[in-house]
Design a protein around this motif. Sequence first.
Motif, short mmCIF file in Angstrom:
data_model
loop_
_atom_site.label_atom_id
_atom_site.label_comp_id
_atom_site.label_asym_id
_atom_site.label_seq_id
_atom_site.Cartn_x
_atom_site.Cartn_y
_atom_site.Cartn_z
N GLY A 137 0.97 -1.24 0.12
CA GLY A 137 0.03 -0.12 -0.12
C GLY A 137 0.79 1.18 -0.01
N LEU A 138 1.92 1.08 -0.46
CA LEU A 138 2.90 2.21 -0.72
C LEU A 138 3.01 2.89 -1.95
N GLY A 139 3.36 4.12 -2.14
CA GLY A 139 3.82 4.68 -3.38
C GLY A 139 5.12 3.97 -3.65
N ILE A 140 5.59 4.05 -4.82
CA ILE A 140 6.87 3.66 -5.38
C ILE A 140 8.02 4.40 -4.79
N HIS A 141 7.91 5.71 -4.64
CA HIS A 141 8.81 6.69 -3.85
C HIS A 141 8.89 6.34 -2.36
#
Lengths: 558, 558
Positions: free
Chosen positions: B358-362
């Motif tokens: 559930g994280l953005g790639i950054h």
Amino acid sequence: MTDDQHVIGIDFGTLSGRAVVVRASDGEELGSAQYEYPHAVMDRELAETGERLPPDWALQDPQDYIEVLRHAVPEAVQAAGVDPESIVGIATDFTSCTIMPTTRDGTPLCQLDEFRERPHAYAKLWKHHAAQPQADRVTEVAAERDESWLSRYGGRISSEWAVPKVLQLLEEEPELYERADRLIEAVDWIVWRLCGEEVRSACPAGYKAMFQDGRYPAKNYFAALDIRLENLVEEKFASSLAELGSRAGSLTDEAAEWTGLKAGIAVAVGNVDAHVTAPAAVATEPGRMVLIMGTSTCHVMVADEVVEVPGMCGVVKGGVVAGRWGYEAGQTGVGDIFAWFVDQAVPPYYQEQAKERGLGIHEYLTALADEQRVGEHGLVALDWWNGNRSILVDHNLRGVIVGLSLATRPEEIYRALIESTAFGTRRILEAFDDAGVAVNELVAAGGLLDNPVLMQIYSDVVNRPLGVLDSPEGPALGSAIHAAVAAGVHEDVETAAARMGRLRPDVYSPDPGHVEAYDRLYQVYQRLHDYFGRDSRDVMGELQSIAANARGGERDER
Amino acid sequence: MTDDQHVIGIDFGTLSGRAVVVRASDGEELGSAQYEYPHAVMDRELAETGERLPPDWALQDPQDYIEVLRHAVPEAVQAAGVDPESIVGIATDFTSCTIMPTTRDGTPLCQLDEFRERPHAYAKLWKHHAAQPQADRVTEVAAERDESWLSRYGGRISSEWAVPKVLQLLEEEPELYERADRLIEAVDWIVWRLCGEEVRSACPAGYKAMFQDGRYPAKNYFAALDIRLENLVEEKFASSLAELGSRAGSLTDEAAEWTGLKAGIAVAVGNVDAHVTAPAAVATEPGRMVLIMGTSTCHVMVADEVVEVPGMCGVVKGGVVAGRWGYEAGQTGVGDIFAWFVDQAVPPYYQEQAKERGLGIHEYLTALADEQRVGEHGLVALDWWNGNRSILVDHNLRGVIVGLSLATRPEEIYRALIESTAFGTRRILEAFDDAGVAVNELVAAGGLLDNPVLMQIYSDVVNRPLGVLDSPEGPALGSAIHAAVAAGVHEDVETAAARMGRLRPDVYSPDPGHVEAYDRLYQVYQRLHDYFGRDSRDVMGELQSIAANARGGERDER
């Protein structure tokens, strides 16, 4: 010589052995079979016990090699559809230095019940890299003593070679070292198994055990390394070596039973996989260099003179062809770099596009790279992801990419990486030229052959015609050539290579429109090569030192 | 001053305008609203005609700015829940240099029927880069004539600034140049629309139009550029400039109708978005530098003295705060580089792992980067993907990554890229220090603030405490501060900033355990910076020249 004489070559690779049945008159490949080693590479744990192995270890179980004889040989004969009686000779090549301790009769120590649980009793595969501290000492002591043979190896002995591995055995398991009546290359061991006689080959001894000018290093050198090694050669090596192409002996009844071949046929002296590829590529005359291009690249060529080429892996009299000097150079990372890039640096979109087109990711990137004009990407890379052997001999060097912009695309970096390995090859060719050993023509062999765009780039960069070894079974074919010579079908390896080799010359020719642009790019590569590899070598050293500090470990000071 | 006085700041960005309603006493942000420009950025085609625009063009329709007044302001007032009668002042800031041709009464030429189809009649947005040849000439002629103001801009005039854009207009559409009674920054134009008077700000004039020591460049300089430009200043610019924080005039009835505000309230002199962030961050005293960190980074600081800092974008008296010198420096690629990496060089596995968590790639890469010890990756990069402004002033420089190995992972490169931008900042701070302008403390603003790992790396690398601007509305808050001063609520910008600014000081402090390792890595960066950026600058030049040749185009010889 009749058309119904056949020979067998067996190439023992890292994960499997491959046998090929070849017509002795013209090298026609009639059938082949492969057998995967049941124990593969033991680099995490010892199969016998489940014991975890330390980092950088890589072992094999020599019984797997016997299984190749029992499975791959009869299957290849069957596939070829020839009468086993028509087979007049057999020869082998192996990864090297893959070395094991055995008893006086050639029984590997790991096959004795008392030692089955001892990792040091097994064969240490070529890529067992745990003897690095020992390798550093082997080099240092040689340099201190000004040993004349050191320059024949570009000034540095690799951890992959025989003496570092032997020294590690001695230091870590002196009892096993003592019990080893013989310490022997796997290829010499398999020949022993085939013909019942311990006949060691000049090739691995020269390239991996510092056999030069008719002898191994002197007793006092070994004593300086470790006093217990003083009599290593006399006690555990062989007093004399056999020439390539000669007959080691005759197939024993036991080996005939394993293989389904006729007892008494010729068994050839063993070979190293890279070097045996030269006759398969008809590179048995000076000036024609074979590039065996896979995860790394190995450069092999013969010449009539011996000179010192910077960074070469070795120059050995009779190491490729009896009577001539065989040169070996190396690039430590080639296909490995492309694989790294694809695994670590290609975004999902490209993977999807490749899939949509039914292409592998390498194929897709190559197709995109092919659309670029030379130098359009504005990039130059140094191909040192895995260090640099030739010509700088520094395993602490690392990869560099210069010229990245917000517009840089993956296929541009991919092309720059291909080019960087071609520049690395060009740098090696120039070192040979500068040393007075002319390289007129290249023949490519190995897995990267499948990429014609890459091959054309190489031809353009080095500005030489590029032939290819027109067989997927290069090493096994090279072994078959040796089998034919050992069986007396051909007079010598040169003659056999001319008849049986599979060279397609000049498949790629330099495109004059590309040569000039590559000359300019290569000048940039050359400048960065000298900056990072020579004048400011400490930049990489400092990065490695900082990294080692961060990991809390010791820095390899080399 | 009472708690029921409010002010409005409006930040006109690249794609939208944002209004914020602020309590004048303490800067509390009570409500905000955003309005996206209907025409956004016209960089492919002109909306009116569908005509394709040449490469590097970027236009806007100034009517969109009026729409921001009509929508964002009343919405922000409503969101704040305050009585419109309580609003005593309004101020604006803008991207810059965004410049347009108008008639004498301030009507943009693009709003005249006869010119609606002419691209040059529209506002040229800051990132319109098509005037590069003109910019090169502006610099060259100034250097030839040894113009004293050139050194105030680090020796180079950007294609983004006013005079190159004006020169392009003149050369490509002389008729429109003639018809333009005024050539005016968008921020000065919007102030004109608000208060009915053409009152130009000292800030954009100083940073983007070479206004130094009380005057624009001399007539004979402009004549040397093009004889038709000789009277540019007298005819189309303004004879005098207004100080930041001063009152430009009073809100007109028309503007009151657009905004729903009371006619007659104070309209402040306009500002540039980066510079107006300084008071929002309470960086109105010497020694405290604001970093506005987004796709690129802008460094803004005030000082009492004027000196020449290598590569600075500009030093302008009264450019940030009236009476003091305002310094601006810049890194041309920061967030852009991380975005490039994520788009072009992160493999699918990482994207999947990020998604799974559930994280953005950054965020995911940052979390992985955070697990590494300083320097463990063995990498150093040069942050020049988009050239280098400060301190080298060379837009032909490009990115470099050194130290890649087969074991290098994407999160390691990601971290090295973050570090490279921090090293770039450190290099700039050292240039200020060397020039005698001390930088004691940093305050970060902008989108990259959201990444605490990055912020900590910056603090460690520059070995200084790092505060943050504790508002997502930095520029609009800065404008609101100017509105409060213009309305007489506070005496001057310094006082207003102290009361209304949103500085959280010392949020990040250098970790002593990291500082030393970063000192070592920075030495490597510094060496490579000087090698590629100075001693061997021609390496990059040669790569660009080869690339330009390949594309069949002309090389920019700069």
